[in-house]
Design an enzyme around this catalytic site. Sequence first.
Site, PDB file in Angstrom:
ATOM      1  N   SER A   1       0.853  -1.146  -0.055  1.00  0.00           N
ATOM      2  CA  SER A   1       0.117  -0.004  -0.124  1.00  0.00           C
ATOM      3  C   SER A   1       0.871   1.279   0.008  1.00  0.00           C
ATOM      4  CB  SER A   1      -0.982  -0.003   1.242  1.00  0.00           C
ATOM      5  OG  SER A   1      -1.621   1.062   1.170  1.00  0.00           O
ATOM      6  N   ARG A   2       0.856   2.271  -1.035  1.00  0.00           N
ATOM      7  CA  ARG A   2       1.798   3.058  -1.301  1.00  0.00           C
ATOM      8  C   ARG A   2       1.328   4.238  -0.453  1.00  0.00           C
ATOM      9  NH1 ARG A   2       1.277   1.015  -6.473  1.00  0.00           N
ATOM     10  NH2 ARG A   2       2.895  -0.598  -7.026  1.00  0.00           N
ATOM     11  N   VAL A   3       0.307   4.344  -0.159  1.00  0.00           N
ATOM     12  CA  VAL A   3      -0.336   5.826   0.328  1.00  0.00           C
ATOM     13  C   VAL A   3      -1.038   5.295   1.545  1.00  0.00           C
ATOM     14  CG1 VAL A   3      -2.289   7.477   0.076  1.00  0.00           C
ATOM     15  CG2 VAL A   3      -0.935   6.470  -1.985  1.00  0.00           C
TER      16      VAL A   3
END
Length: 526
Positions: A371-373
Amino acid sequence: MSEQPESLNDLLDTAWAGIHQAQSALKPRLIPREVGTITSLSTGIAKVSGLPNVGFEELVKFPGDVLGIAFNVDEDEIGVVLLGDYWQLQAGDEVRRTGRVMDVAVGNGLLGRVIDPLGRPIDGKGLVSTETRLPTERASPPIMDRAPVTVPLHTGLKVIDALIPIGRGQRELILGDRQTGKTAIALDTILNQRGRDVVCVYCAIGQRASSVAKAVAVLQESGGLDHTVVVVSEGDDPPGLAYIAPYAATSIAEYFMEAGRDVLIVYDDLTQHARAYRELSLLLRRPPGREAFPGDIFYIHSRLLERSTHLCEKRGGGSLTALPIIETEAQDISAYIPTNLISITDGQIYLSPSLFELGVLPAVDVGKSVSRVGGKAQRAMYRAVAGDLKLAYAQFEELETFARFGARLDDNTLKVIEHGRRIRECLKQPEFTPVSVAAQIAILLALSEGLFEAVPLNQMTAAEQTVQDSAENIPEDICKRFETAQKLNDEDRKTIIEIARQSLAGFKSNPDPKPTSPASVEEEQT
């Protein structure tokens, strides 16, 4: 008696005067109306001539109130994508312009309803009461109208909320082979939004009618349908309906987002959407590209998912979180459509068939998921109790694979493997049973403090359930802090750990558990 004819004459005179006035004010105008004819028909496609001024993506009407979208606008004819039952159409039938683009009904009246992409109800509950319509194709919000993702969207799944957190306004891809539990994760997330003031939109694209009926039944039985709009295009519908379904669902979701509300939308799944668009493109004689998909397949998905965002306060502060689902073949996440969507979204949740077959449900492969955010939106208390969990779980998976070769392992390595097995058991979860934030925090704290180490592996499920039930004893003031960005202080931490320790007191104590080899554990499970 003598006054009645006079009053009647007065009324007639007034009426005739009004008619003469209306006639004098009337200026008849000739309105040109373009009428074309069908030149040829194929599966879900019609070629039409005689509409020289039709615009791209304009709606046209066929006999029997069948609608179509002008897709190919050429000099001599146009290619139209049909949106209804076209079996009664034939070459030579008249086609009329409507002068408008494709739109869909939006509003609060759609909550709890099941509709098709054209806004028509298919749940047998009567007409849908709405007053507003929005185009299905809309521009995404500009960058200056967007705000950072700062608020988490809890799914109720321990493995996701702890290790792969999702924020409101994020786009998180769910991918995996068929029958690995992708839809179950999306439905769990929808069910967990009950009471959290989050509107949900579930868009089924090209699904079997039985699968859609099962999903709707799960939502209805669990009370999730009240805050959900279900948009359905079934597998036997024309490919044009499957193509416009996610755009129509997004317009419905945007109505709530622009009203300042938080919205979750699920696209189930975009593999069928890509196949429907490929079918339309090939029938319209567009040149095929890689793997026979048209060259703009990336663009149609990117312009769809770019509409999901978190709006700034000036625009109402609403958010639209997207969970697109994609189906892989033989675990190939490097195929054309999966790589397209991985590059568009803000992270992915990968479901492994190997884990699914071993009974590790949900079958989330933590090593391939990211999950990049969402990490920025995750609550501080989650980061405090789950910060080292992903690393410990990844180390365990590597060591477990290595230990299968029968190598002699030292005591520290065996302890890491034993701890990892308990992490895996705690992250297991039956479908459609979301876990509250307080229960998740209690379980993760018990894991990090090693309270499960003395519990035999075959009693882990019951022990984890006991800790989950004991979370109801956590003081209310601590539970309120779970919903804020505050960190857990030492007193709160000690209180939760003590509650978890007392709940585990009834299980068989084993202060110095003898490490077991992975092979023996597999034999026990078999």
